[in-house]
Write an enzyme that holds these catalytic residues in place. Structure first.
Site, PDB file in Angstrom:
ATOM      1  N   GLU A  58       0.859  -1.178   0.000  1.00  0.00           N
ATOM      2  CA  GLU A  58       0.000   0.000   0.000  1.00  0.00           C
ATOM      3  C   GLU A  58       0.894   1.225   0.000  1.00  0.00           C
ATOM      4  O   GLU A  58       1.951   1.241   0.624  1.00  0.00           O
ATOM      5  CB  GLU A  58      -0.921   0.030   1.225  1.00  0.00           C
ATOM      6  CG  GLU A  58      -1.800   1.279   1.262  1.00  0.00           C
ATOM      7  CD  GLU A  58      -2.888   1.234   2.327  1.00  0.00           C
ATOM      8  OE1 GLU A  58      -3.727   2.152   2.342  1.00  0.00           O
ATOM      9  OE2 GLU A  58      -2.902   0.275   3.129  1.00  0.00           O
ATOM     10  N   CYS A 249      -6.461   1.072   2.891  1.00  0.00           N
ATOM     11  CA  CYS A 249      -7.324   2.247   2.997  1.00  0.00           C
ATOM     12  C   CYS A 249      -7.159   3.170   1.802  1.00  0.00           C
ATOM     13  O   CYS A 249      -8.045   3.983   1.530  1.00  0.00           O
ATOM     14  CB  CYS A 249      -7.002   2.988   4.292  1.00  0.00           C
ATOM     15  SG  CYS A 249      -7.568   2.147   5.785  1.00  0.00           S
ATOM     16  N   ASN A 381     -12.458  -2.871   0.804  1.00  0.00           N
ATOM     17  CA  ASN A 381     -11.442  -3.017   1.841  1.00  0.00           C
ATOM     18  C   ASN A 381     -11.969  -2.478   3.168  1.00  0.00           C
ATOM     19  O   ASN A 381     -12.208  -1.275   3.297  1.00  0.00           O
ATOM     20  CB  ASN A 381     -10.176  -2.242   1.454  1.00  0.00           C
ATOM     21  CG  ASN A 381      -9.163  -2.197   2.576  1.00  0.00           C
ATOM     22  OD1 ASN A 381      -8.445  -3.153   2.814  1.00  0.00           O
ATOM     23  ND2 ASN A 381      -9.101  -1.072   3.284  1.00  0.00           N
ATOM     24  N   GLU A 382     -12.206  -3.373   4.120  1.00  0.00           N
ATOM     25  CA  GLU A 382     -12.536  -2.992   5.499  1.00  0.00           C
ATOM     26  C   GLU A 382     -13.763  -2.089   5.609  1.00  0.00           C
ATOM     27  O   GLU A 382     -13.831  -1.226   6.480  1.00  0.00           O
ATOM     28  CB  GLU A 382     -11.342  -2.312   6.174  1.00  0.00           C
ATOM     29  CG  GLU A 382     -10.145  -3.203   6.358  1.00  0.00           C
ATOM     30  CD  GLU A 382      -9.046  -2.560   7.194  1.00  0.00           C
ATOM     31  OE1 GLU A 382      -9.273  -1.463   7.760  1.00  0.00           O
ATOM     32  OE2 GLU A 382      -7.952  -3.134   7.281  1.00  0.00           O
TER      33      GLU A 382
END
Length: 829
Positions: A58, A249, A381-382
């Site tokens: 990331e 994120c 994602n999350e």
């Protein structure tokens, strides 16, 4: 002459010869093992996929620009602005003399590359790159380029030098002619090594400049627009089965709209892969979620290329139009949702399509006519809005499967290893029959040592697990040992857990937004953390099939919750009063009503905040400080009640009431009004790194005084808010510091015995290989040391040691060192 065997535990077997006429028979000395590992000779274990372990990249901690992406110039296209970070502007990272003005008009290089630099007369520019400067090596060749246009012929003199002006390369002279944009190039060869170099560009005349670039010729595999060699080599040395990118994120945050002229090219938009392909000068920069600018020079083409270069499966993650990572928004724009779904289909065409297709041609034009063989991708994602995420996921999955039925589509389970979102999404995925579910969690070492059997009970017929992000919350050897112990459980359950990747891959030591991380670097050096060494050991010695085993031996008992009591705040001012700890019979163990005007019984743990006794109460008055913890008495009793009054006076959140504070930094706290005053939780962690044990909606009212009580009975804790039970938990999981798994490498004909001993005493272990015939020697690799040690820029004390050991047999005994990971590769016969 008869021989009498004697086993020297922990070393090679030694054979001692004694004449029978001289000495009577001597019995072998028996050492009672602490543990016994027994291979089941009749059972066949799960096949382990090549993709078992991979890496998660990331763009966090400046992992791309200034990191893996080899570009040395920072803000090369003058696109930085205040949206990226406070104080950023078009000349951030540049020092300019003379007339040099950042300009945005219709003379720009490209619609996506909005700014350029207009220079007039005698003007000079100097760029210091990232960290302390540009890193150059003596005799190294560095390729310079600039896009330019001029009203009249303009001379550019390009140089490398120290901050003090000492030349580090012979200067390069370029002549810019013509009032249309053109790329000008040249090469600088360093005459000395420096990690504080500067790039200078001096102009004589009137010109427009953009995309000023300096690339080392020696990139990974020599690729243009390539990767920093030492970082790429460290990643390649892991032999990852997959590369997950670009986040994290980074994927599902920002504003969910397209980057077009019609909406005035917004900043801080969500990550969109189409922004990151094509010529670098046409790629649009963007605000990075982690607080800086991202150039997109390292884009989807480069991610695919790198995955191919290291023999790893590419695993892109795309936004589902539901934000995560604390933003919690979902789109209601149907046209936009359809556009993102089409973008996802276009990505598959970009990766796999023939050069005659629209997006396959883009890939081919970039230099890769053959497909990248994309097989798996993640959606989202999350996300912490399970209903909204699930509705969108189904739309994405349906469209993908309709056109590309063989693509594996990965769903997810939210931001944690438990809780309502996790349970909700897992239930939906099981009922739906999803291909795979992505789990994420960052927890304490004790959690990993207590949850080795997490996946033993997972449904074998349900969706497979992709453990996309995990790490123990610190960077010391003990954290890595806890992760290693947990990884034995991942391998044992390889039929369920098909892929796993450690926490963020890279961190620039001078620009850190998150830790722990696997590989650390500055502008010219890089080093692996203790977890890098452990991950590399596992990833280089996976095997292709699990060999079923059982373990017997010492079992530790759960520890009662004892230790210090404390108070803290998080971006909040608060007042605490009438603090008392009593035993169940009413005996006072600690008490402070602050009526004496001092807080002599309290010490700062974090050295943050402004604590003082005011009007007979203990107050913390800052509202911009995170974790201001102070500690009171240490409680050795196993049963006690901790009571106090708490009042929020200002700020964003609520109260943090700590207990069980240990000298190691481990603690629990009751978090009321957390997450911007929306949620309460019990958290357990070390310093600032925490795992959530219990969560529920909660808010705190400013000015209201609350009566809080934490009742501890051994390992069980009950929490009372204004006399009403708020929640309870029992932290009675058994810590298992000894873990093992045996796998088989059928290609080499070896058993791989993997043993983790995450305790301060050696573990004498009997190993029964189920009657298999094996060689008498084995290749042994050990990682061990002080559990509190970590690898740093100045020293890497935790490194693997490999040797050949003897004394191997169908059944043998070894002593595994304290605080160690040991791998034995044993040839079968």
């Amino acid at each position: 002459m008869p021989r009498i065997p004697y086993r020297l535990v922990g070393a090679a077997a030694v054979l001692v010869s004694l004449p029978l006429a001289v000495a009577p028979p001597v019995a072998a000395v028996a050492v009672e093992p602490d543990y016994t590992i027994t291979v089941n000779p009749d059972a066949t274990g799960a096949a382990i996929p090549k993709s078992m372990y991979g890496v998660f990249f990331e763009d966090i901690n400046y992992a791309a620009d200034g990191g893996l992406y080899a570009e040395l110039v920072r803000n090369r296209s003058f696109e930085f602005n205040g949206t990226d970070a406070s104080g950023y502007h078009g000349l951030t990272a540049w020092a300019a003399t003379g007339s040099a003005v950042v300009t945005n008009d219709d003379q720009r290089l490209d619609e996506r590359n909005r700014n350029y630099l207009r220079v007039t007369g005698e003007a000079g520019l100097t760029n210091a790159g990232y960290n302390t400067g540009l890193a150059v090596k003596k005799s190294g060749r560095y390729d310079f380029s600039v896009w330019a246009r001029a009203d009249a012929t303009t001379s550019l003199e390009v140089g490398l030098h120290t901050a003090g002006g000492t030349a580090l390369a012979a200067p390069l002279t370029l002549s810019v002619a013509g009032d249309t944009w053109k790329k000008y190039t040249g090469t600088l060869q360093a005459t000395a090594t420096s990690d504080v170099a500067r790039l200078s560009v001096k102009a004589s005349g009137s010109a427009r400049l953009d995309e000023i670039s300096l690339f080392p010729r020696d990139t990974y595999k020599g690729r243009a627009n390539g990767l920093r060699k030492d970082l790429a080599e460290k990643i390649a040395a892991l032999k990852p089965g997959f590369v997950r990118f670009p986040g994290g994120c980074l994927v599902n945050t920002g504003s969910m709209y397209q980057y077009t002229a019609a909406n005035n090219y917004p900043r801080a938009r969500s990550y969109q892969w189409k922004d990151t392909v094509g010529p670098v000068e046409t790629r649009a920069t963007n605000k990075n979620f982690w607080g800086y600018n991202q150039s997109y020079g390292l884009g989807y083409y480069e991610y695919f290329q790198f995955s191919e270069d290291i023999g790893a499966m590419p695993l892109p993650v795309l936004p589902a139009l539901v934000t995560g990572c604390g933003q919690n928004r979902a789109t209601v724009d149907e046209a936009l949702l359809q556009q993102y779904i089409q973008d996802t289909l276009d990505l598959i065409e970009f990766a796999n399509g023939a050069p005659t297709t629209t997006w396959g041609k883009v890939r081919a034009d970039m230099g890769h006519p053959k497909p990248f063989h994309l097989t798996t991708l993640g959606i989202g994602n999350e996300e912490n809005l399970p209903e909204e995420y699930w509705a969108n996921f189904l739309r994405f999955e349906s469209a993908i499967k309709a056109k590309y039925p063989d693509i594996t589509v990965v769903s997810n389970s939210g931001p944690d290893d438990q809780g309502s979102t996790f349970e909700n999404l897992w239930a939906k995925n099981r009922a739906h029959g999803s291909d795979m579910v992505d789990e994420h969690y960052y927890n304490s070492p004790s959690w990993f040592l207590q949850n080795n059997r997490r996946y033993d009970a997972y449904d074998r017929s349900g969706p497979q697990v992709f453990l996309g992000e995990y790490a123990s919350l610190d960077a010391k050897l003990f954290n890595s040992l806890a992760e290693a112990a947990y990884m034995t459980g991942l391998e044992r359950n390889a039929d369920v857990v098909r892929m796993a990747s450690y926490a963020p891959l890279l961190a620039n030591i001078d620009n850190v937004q998150w830790k722990p991380d696997m590989i650390w670097f500055d502008n010219d050096e890089s080093w692996g953390s203790t977890s890098y060494q452990v991950q590399k050991l596992f990833m280089n010695n996976v095997g292709d099939r699990v060999v079923p085993t059982t373990t017997t031996g010492n079992v530790l008992q759960p520890k009662p919750i004892t230790g210090g009591v404390g108070l803290s705040t998080w971006r909040t001012a608060a007042t605490y009063d009438d603090v008392k700890v009593t035993s169940p019979d009413g005996t006072v163990l600690f008490s402070d009503d602050f009526n004496d005007g001092n807080a002599d019984g309290w010490t700062s743990v974090t050295n943050r905040g402004a604590w003082a006794v005011t009007n007979g109460a203990y107050t913390q008055t800052t509202t911009d400080t995170e974790d201001t913890m102070v500690k009171g008495a240490t409680i050795s009793a196993t049963d006690y009640d901790y009571t106090l009054k708490a009042t929020k006076t200002a700020g964003a959140e609520g109260f943090l009431v700590a207990f069980g504070i240990q000298e190691t930094g481990q603690f629990y706290w009751w978090n009321l009004g957390g997450w911007n005053n929306t949620q309460g939780a019990i958290e357990k962690g070390i310093t600032s790194a925490k795992e959530q044990i219990l969560t529920k909606p909660n808010s705190v009212t400013t000015g209201k005084t609350y009566d809080l009580k934490i009742s501890v009975r051994g390992t069980k804790v009950t929490l009372f808010l204004d006399g009403v039970e708020w929640g309870s938990f029992d932290d009675n999981a058994v810590t298992e510091p000894f873990a093992q798994v045996v796998t088989e490498d059928t290609r080499t004909g070896e058993l791989i015995v993997k043993v983790v001993n995450a305790q301060d005493t050696p573990a004498v272990t009997k190993i029964d290989l189920g009657g298999r015939k094996v060689a008498r020697t084995a290749k042994q690799t050990v990682i061990t040391g002080d559990p509190g040690e970590q690898n740093t820029r100045s020293a890497e004390p935790i490194l693997p040691v490999t040797s050949t050991v003897s004394g191997i047999a169908a059944t043998f005994t070894r002593e595994f060192p304290a605080n160690s990971v040991t791998f034995l590769r044993i040839k079968t016969r």
